[in-house]
Scaffold this motif. Sequence first.
Motif, PDB file in Angstrom:
ATOM      1  N   HIS A  14     -14.451  33.237 -21.086  1.00  0.00           N
ATOM      2  CA  HIS A  14     -14.940  32.057 -20.334  1.00  0.00           C
ATOM      3  C   HIS A  14     -14.373  32.023 -18.922  1.00  0.00           C
ATOM      4  O   HIS A  14     -15.034  31.585 -17.992  1.00  0.00           O
ATOM      5  CB  HIS A  14     -14.564  30.768 -21.061  1.00  0.00           C
ATOM      6  CG  HIS A  14     -15.159  30.671 -22.418  1.00  0.00           C
ATOM      7  ND1 HIS A  14     -16.524  30.727 -22.624  1.00  0.00           N
ATOM      8  CD2 HIS A  14     -14.588  30.542 -23.634  1.00  0.00           C
ATOM      9  CE1 HIS A  14     -16.765  30.634 -23.916  1.00  0.00           C
ATOM     10  NE2 HIS A  14     -15.609  30.533 -24.552  1.00  0.00           N
ATOM     11  N   ILE A  15     -13.112  32.443 -18.788  1.00  0.00           N
ATOM     12  CA  ILE A  15     -12.474  32.444 -17.460  1.00  0.00           C
ATOM     13  C   ILE A  15     -13.175  33.472 -16.558  1.00  0.00           C
ATOM     14  O   ILE A  15     -13.515  33.177 -15.402  1.00  0.00           O
ATOM     15  CB  ILE A  15     -10.956  32.750 -17.577  1.00  0.00           C
ATOM     16  CG1 ILE A  15     -10.247  31.660 -18.399  1.00  0.00           C
ATOM     17  CG2 ILE A  15     -10.299  32.903 -16.196  1.00  0.00           C
ATOM     18  CD1 ILE A  15     -10.202  30.286 -17.772  1.00  0.00           C
ATOM     19  N   HIS A  17     -16.134  34.519 -16.833  1.00  0.00           N
ATOM     20  CA  HIS A  17     -17.482  34.004 -16.574  1.00  0.00           C
ATOM     21  C   HIS A  17     -17.491  32.987 -15.428  1.00  0.00           C
ATOM     22  O   HIS A  17     -18.284  33.093 -14.489  1.00  0.00           O
ATOM     23  CB  HIS A  17     -18.006  33.383 -17.873  1.00  0.00           C
ATOM     24  CG  HIS A  17     -19.468  33.097 -17.825  1.00  0.00           C
ATOM     25  ND1 HIS A  17     -20.082  32.203 -18.659  1.00  0.00           N
ATOM     26  CD2 HIS A  17     -20.444  33.572 -17.030  1.00  0.00           C
ATOM     27  CE1 HIS A  17     -21.367  32.146 -18.383  1.00  0.00           C
ATOM     28  NE2 HIS A  17     -21.606  32.986 -17.390  1.00  0.00           N
ATOM     29  N   VAL A  18     -16.592  32.028 -15.498  1.00  0.00           N
ATOM     30  CA  VAL A  18     -16.602  30.951 -14.501  1.00  0.00           C
ATOM     31  C   VAL A  18     -16.193  31.486 -13.116  1.00  0.00           C
ATOM     32  O   VAL A  18     -16.784  31.113 -12.093  1.00  0.00           O
ATOM     33  CB  VAL A  18     -15.715  29.758 -14.960  1.00  0.00           C
ATOM     34  CG1 VAL A  18     -14.242  30.025 -14.784  1.00  0.00           C
ATOM     35  CG2 VAL A  18     -16.107  28.479 -14.239  1.00  0.00           C
TER      36      VAL A  18
END
Lengths: 130, 528
Positions: A14-15, A17-18
Amino acid sequence: MSGKKVLVVDDEVHIIHVVAIKLRNNGYEVVSADNGAEALDLACQEKPDIIVTDFQMPVMTGIELVERLRDNEATKNVPVIMLTARSFAIPEDQQRRLRISECLSKPFSPRELMGTIEDILHQAQIVIDK
Amino acid sequence: MKPAKVPYAVVTGTVVISLLVAGATEWLDSGIGAGWRSFCDVLRFTAYCVGAVGVIWLGWYWLRLARAIASTASQMQQHIASGICPGQRPTGLQDPTAHRTAGHNTPAFQVKLTEAIELTEAIVGYVDSYSEATEQLLEQIEQLQIQTRLSNKQRRNTEAIIYSLPDAVIVFDEFDRLLIANEAAGKLFNFDHEGSQHQSIDEIFGAENTGTGKRKFADFLRQSRKAKTQATRREIELSSEFASQQEDGTPARAAVNPRTYDCIVSCVHDDSQHVCGIAAALHDVTREKEISQMKNDFVSHVSHELKTPLASITAYAEMLCDGEAADEETRRKFYSVIQTQAERLNRLIEDILNISRIESGLIKVDKTPLSLMILIEEQLQMIRSYAEQKNVEISGQKPIVYDQVYADKDMLSQVIINLLSNAVKYTRAGGSVKITTEVDEDARLARVSITDTGVGIPADQIEHVFDKFYRVGANKKLAQGTGLGLNLVKQIVERIHNGRVFVTSQVDVGSTFGFELPLATEQKVEAA
């Protein structure tokens, strides 16, 4: 600074990705790795302008990754930003020795990360121009 | 001085002088020439004669005195008998006319009587003063005896306290000789604590540096004595010794098992503030330091684990606020990440709290006889939809006649669901998960095994899978987890239910996780 290449290393998908979305939205090219070994290969192949890496990762920590980067002729001068969720800061002498440009603690602001990346690349550009 | 006393004193003096002269001549006799020896003989003979005459005279004098005392006493008796009140001084003794009327009216008699009375009074005075002094001395003796008993009692109390302490205590006198040491000190420094009194510091700790830390401690004692300090504190690492051999085969002693001691050294001062001894107490803080380190590691680890989902939540929320999500689909993706990371955070906090409650013993345990088969069936129903969603086949087994264990239903349900969900989580589509129960009647054990055809665990990491926050690096991509689920399983099975967890695995073949619990005794089942 658009068109510059950033390598993002984190075991949390997720990190990656963001950060990737934030950077792409600002015109950067993004390559990513979820562990240190893969990041080393990518750093040699892709020759990123800057690397954003997590501190705590399985198998190879962020510090070990930077040490290996500094040992490699191709990557020894690439600026590095370290993201850390640890309760203590990385010692200053270690930061200086490994030439880590900036340490940001998690939770971090993508906006702040963006600004830091731009500042570092801007300074690097000035040095190259001189 | 009265005239009657003059000859008495003269005679007494003469007797003493003659005895001294006789003694002196005896002494001189051995070390002088022949001419002087005859003179000494004459002098000695004369001295003996004079002394003998004097002694006879004194005897006669004392006899007369005794007679006078006796007659005075009989007179006093007569006076008392003739009406003088007892305790009243006989006035006649001071008034000669009174005696005249009684017939004893000669002046010579009155003088003797007065002398006798004075002598009696003097004797009584002496006796009184001596008896007072004696009483005082007796009182002092009694006080001293009480003080001795008290100090003996205090000494025994102090010794009992020192001997019963688990910490090592060792006391040296002003010449660095051992005064007292307890058993813990004897064990720590490897000496006989009862039979080593008056041994020097070097004899106790060894004069050579053996690498055990004993020299360091001895130096610390000496420094503290020099500095005359009260309660100096230092941490010192001490190791035990064992016999070993050097490379050339000569015997040596090697230091092993280092432990950290908190040493407090105090100088003992006498009344004039001089250092008259040194006392040391050593407290083993090895375990405390380990626990402190574990606590720090745990806090550091927990903060990292909590910050990771929090980092995702704040980053995605900021991206939404900044309008970085270009379309509705991206926005929905961002919302979903925030939601799943918030759930992960909640799960993490719940797991940490549960483990913490179990470790501190604060959790309420409600054990009842349970059928494992029924419990497993309930959990299988719960996991089935998740398995179908992942296209993983899941199967139980036929019922066993007696598989009752004495356990907390909610906790055991959590154990089974954690193991089942892990198995499904790390098994790829098309794989299978099987749960089986066996009963070992001889060992009175029930064994539950959950076997999957999942990704497996590398051999070098398998021993850590039950550790807190440990996640197999290669498998992290496959599923999310807190790294606490298996630790919770271990805590519930082993701490709460006196059971045992086990795991076997092979990479790309699959894993078997399981646990053993003691079967419920029939009494417990009936009681329930």
